[in-house]
Design a protein around this motif. Sequence first.
Motif, PDB file in Angstrom:
ATOM      1  N   GLY A  18       0.818  -1.100  -0.087  1.00 16.50           N
ATOM      2  CA  GLY A  18      -0.140   0.055   0.089  1.00 16.50           C
ATOM      3  C   GLY A  18       0.895   1.079  -0.099  1.00 16.50           C
ATOM      4  O   GLY A  18       0.706   2.336  -0.755  1.00 16.50           O
ATOM      5  N   LEU A  19       1.831   1.199   0.762  1.00 18.13           N
ATOM      6  CA  LEU A  19       2.791   2.501   0.856  1.00 18.13           C
ATOM      7  C   LEU A  19       3.604   2.684  -0.513  1.00 18.13           C
ATOM      8  O   LEU A  19       3.461   4.023  -0.757  1.00 18.13           O
ATOM      9  N   TYR A  20       3.900   1.582  -0.983  1.00 13.81           N
ATOM     10  CA  TYR A  20       4.694   1.887  -2.271  1.00 13.81           C
ATOM     11  C   TYR A  20       3.797   2.294  -3.281  1.00 13.81           C
ATOM     12  O   TYR A  20       4.190   2.924  -4.455  1.00 13.81           O
ATOM     13  N   THR A  21       2.622   1.471  -3.206  1.00  7.03           N
ATOM     14  CA  THR A  21       1.526   2.143  -4.432  1.00  7.03           C
ATOM     15  C   THR A  21       1.193   3.614  -4.410  1.00  7.03           C
ATOM     16  O   THR A  21       1.084   4.230  -5.450  1.00  7.03           O
ATOM     17  N   ALA A  22       1.227   3.985  -3.073  1.00  5.34           N
ATOM     18  CA  ALA A  22       0.740   5.195  -3.067  1.00  5.34           C
ATOM     19  C   ALA A  22       1.736   6.449  -3.568  1.00  5.34           C
ATOM     20  O   ALA A  22       1.362   7.280  -3.900  1.00  5.34           O
ATOM     21  N   GLN A  23       2.937   6.000  -3.575  1.00  4.39           N
ATOM     22  CA  GLN A  23       3.977   6.969  -3.989  1.00  4.39           C
ATOM     23  C   GLN A  23       4.044   6.816  -5.509  1.00  4.39           C
ATOM     24  O   GLN A  23       4.282   7.800  -6.406  1.00  4.39           O
ATOM     25  N   GLY A  24       3.547   5.442  -6.073  1.00  2.96           N
ATOM     26  CA  GLY A  24       3.568   5.313  -7.615  1.00  2.96           C
ATOM     27  C   GLY A  24       2.317   6.036  -8.304  1.00  2.96           C
ATOM     28  O   GLY A  24       2.536   6.413  -9.462  1.00  2.96           O
ATOM     29  N   ILE A  25       1.321   6.338  -7.523  1.00  9.19           N
ATOM     30  CA  ILE A  25       0.184   6.893  -8.220  1.00  9.19           C
ATOM     31  C   ILE A  25       0.461   8.379  -8.799  1.00  9.19           C
ATOM     32  O   ILE A  25       0.350   8.506  -9.941  1.00  9.19           O
ATOM     33  N   PRO A  26       0.680   9.405  -7.999  1.00 10.90           N
ATOM     34  CA  PRO A  26       0.875  10.391  -8.550  1.00 10.90           C
ATOM     35  C   PRO A  26       2.110  10.628  -9.475  1.00 10.90           C
ATOM     36  O   PRO A  26       2.183  11.141 -10.452  1.00 10.90           O
ATOM     37  N   PHE A  27       3.338   9.720  -9.097  1.00 10.63           N
ATOM     38  CA  PHE A  27       4.438   9.739  -9.840  1.00 10.63           C
ATOM     39  C   PHE A  27       4.220   9.135 -11.347  1.00 10.63           C
ATOM     40  O   PHE A  27       4.735   9.737 -12.261  1.00 10.63           O
ATOM     41  N   GLY A  28       3.439   8.302 -11.492  1.00  7.95           N
ATOM     42  CA  GLY A  28       3.098   7.797 -12.525  1.00  7.95           C
ATOM     43  C   GLY A  28       2.201   8.663 -13.660  1.00  7.95           C
ATOM     44  O   GLY A  28       2.391   8.879 -14.766  1.00  7.95           O
ATOM     45  N   PHE A  29       1.620   9.595 -12.906  1.00  8.78           N
ATOM     46  CA  PHE A  29       0.761  10.525 -13.723  1.00  8.78           C
ATOM     47  C   PHE A  29       1.667  11.761 -14.175  1.00  8.78           C
ATOM     48  O   PHE A  29       1.723  12.246 -15.428  1.00  8.78           O
ATOM     49  N   PHE A  30       2.737  11.991 -13.138  1.00 13.03           N
ATOM     50  CA  PHE A  30       3.433  13.281 -13.516  1.00 13.03           C
ATOM     51  C   PHE A  30       4.531  12.904 -14.293  1.00 13.03           C
ATOM     52  O   PHE A  30       5.094  13.787 -14.765  1.00 13.03           O
ATOM     53  N   THR A  31       5.253  11.518 -14.461  1.00  9.81           N
ATOM     54  CA  THR A  31       6.152  11.439 -15.172  1.00  9.81           C
ATOM     55  C   THR A  31       5.757  10.731 -16.431  1.00  9.81           C
ATOM     56  O   THR A  31       6.719  10.605 -17.440  1.00  9.81           O
ATOM     57  N   LEU A  32       4.756   9.920 -16.598  1.00 12.89           N
ATOM     58  CA  LEU A  32       4.280   9.094 -17.892  1.00 12.89           C
ATOM     59  C   LEU A  32       3.210  10.156 -18.406  1.00 12.89           C
ATOM     60  O   LEU A  32       3.228  10.067 -19.612  1.00 12.89           O
ATOM     61  N   ILE A 181      -4.236   4.188   2.456  1.00 11.17           N
ATOM     62  CA  ILE A 181      -4.264   4.664   4.094  1.00 11.17           C
ATOM     63  C   ILE A 181      -4.460   3.464   5.105  1.00 11.17           C
ATOM     64  O   ILE A 181      -4.040   3.177   6.016  1.00 11.17           O
ATOM     65  N   LEU A 182      -5.379   2.708   4.151  1.00  9.53           N
ATOM     66  CA  LEU A 182      -5.891   1.445   5.340  1.00  9.53           C
ATOM     67  C   LEU A 182      -5.032   0.589   5.842  1.00  9.53           C
ATOM     68  O   LEU A 182      -5.165   0.204   7.134  1.00  9.53           O
ATOM     69  N   PRO A 183      -3.862   0.070   5.212  1.00 11.38           N
ATOM     70  CA  PRO A 183      -2.798  -0.819   5.722  1.00 11.38           C
ATOM     71  C   PRO A 183      -2.255  -0.233   7.012  1.00 11.38           C
ATOM     72  O   PRO A 183      -1.477  -0.899   7.646  1.00 11.38           O
ATOM     73  N   VAL A 184      -2.156   1.070   6.840  1.00 12.49           N
ATOM     74  CA  VAL A 184      -1.240   1.894   8.016  1.00 12.49           C
ATOM     75  C   VAL A 184      -1.932   1.663   9.336  1.00 12.49           C
ATOM     76  O   VAL A 184      -1.287   1.743  10.561  1.00 12.49           O
ATOM     77  N   LEU A 185      -3.242   1.858   9.230  1.00  4.91           N
ATOM     78  CA  LEU A 185      -4.064   1.897  10.808  1.00  4.91           C
ATOM     79  C   LEU A 185      -3.510   0.699  11.593  1.00  4.91           C
ATOM     80  O   LEU A 185      -3.594   1.383  12.843  1.00  4.91           O
ATOM     81  N   PRO A 186      -3.495  -0.498  11.264  1.00  2.00           N
ATOM     82  CA  PRO A 186      -3.346  -1.473  12.448  1.00  2.00           C
ATOM     83  C   PRO A 186      -1.813  -1.411  12.760  1.00  2.00           C
ATOM     84  O   PRO A 186      -1.484  -2.681  13.157  1.00  2.00           O
ATOM     85  N   LEU A 187      -0.790  -0.703  12.153  1.00  4.10           N
ATOM     86  CA  LEU A 187       0.539  -0.893  12.051  1.00  4.10           C
ATOM     87  C   LEU A 187       1.035  -0.838  13.602  1.00  4.10           C
ATOM     88  O   LEU A 187       0.494  -0.134  14.310  1.00  4.10           O
TER      89      LEU A 187
END
Length: 410
Positions: A18-32, A181-187
């Motif tokens: 979840g955390l790495y996907t969150a980084q890739g979403i805006p990066f994918g739009f702004f770089t691709l 955000i959801l997987p972070v809650l039970p960390l």
Amino acid sequence: MSGSAQNSQAQRIALLSGLYTAQGIPFGFFTLALPVLMRDAGWSLTAIGFLQFLALPWGIKFLWAPALDHHGSRRGWLLFFQCSACLMALALSQLHMQTGSIVLFAAVFLFNLIAASQDIVTDGLAVRLLGAKERGLANAIQVGAYRLGMILGGGLLLWLFAQTGWQVMFLCMAALLGLTILPVLPLKEPVRRVDAPQRPAGMALMIGWLHRALAPGMLTFFGLIFCFRFGDQILNSLLPPFLLDHGVSKSTIAVMKGAVGSGTSLLGASIGGWLTYRLGRRKAMLFAGLSQAAGFGLYVAVAFGLGGVELLWTATVLEGIVGTMATVVLFTLMMDACDPDHAGTDYTLLASVVVAVSSLGSLTGGVLGDRLGYGPTFLLATGLAVAGCLFVVWWLDRHPTNERIAQAWG
């Protein structure tokens, strides 16, 4: 493996994914996606290359890495950064955006700042959560989940923009970020070692990154990263405008690079993690690095008029697999180089070098592309990729940069 251990591992995988996907979403739009939109609006390759300067936070995040690494709750930092990105996307959905809007460029910078800071915490957490034997898995998750984010950001969001416009696209970006955000809650954070070094404060905290950069072998490893990545960054930075200039439509580019290319990279991430575990760092790096350069040869052929759209599809699939394999191997070796007591700072320094090489490669690619054309630039980049891979293997065979690398290499 007991049921509780399996559940714990599944939670770690879900969290890191979840955390790495969150980084890739805006990066994918702004770089691709954004470079395609800019090229379609008539921007030069050099101007598009300068867009990389908005990724500055990724290159200088080492400045505040010690503060995030040694102070505050990792769970608290992650929730703050994840929610900030989600709220930014919601705010942008309410604005009337244009391709050349200063607000859009400011948003690119702020998204990079948030994601880069989140990455510091995430990388440090990954080093602490997973043991040495799991590093291949950790980096397969890192690269695979990041690529998944790029599929969503560079493919799905570009397609949504073409169909609906800025508002719906940013609303969907906010929804996707909200899910991560959801997987972070039970960390539950790993307990710090009792004998861990005392947390730095004051001036020691401000220059903590410099102390880690001067640790044995780190500067040499910086140079090895440059050698391994510079050639492929020159070529990859030119691919979106190259496809557009060769008559590929924006919707096809969205499928080709955002969906198919990034989708095959998920397979490449899995293979890269498996190769690193089964073959060892040396053989995996040699195989993945040279395979990546061989895949570049297909783009060279198209650039010189020796193939058409069909070859571009083949190149996209192949590059998605072997390029991601090479990235997983490099990132695993970077994790090997990190001191667990300074995991976030060490990995951030190494990752900042990767980003700096990416920005330099993109700028170099834009300038060379405008002056030499695609064919000669692609050929030069492929040669640099081959030479860089061989040099890194040759150097580490003779000069392991530190004890941790020496133990892992082979």
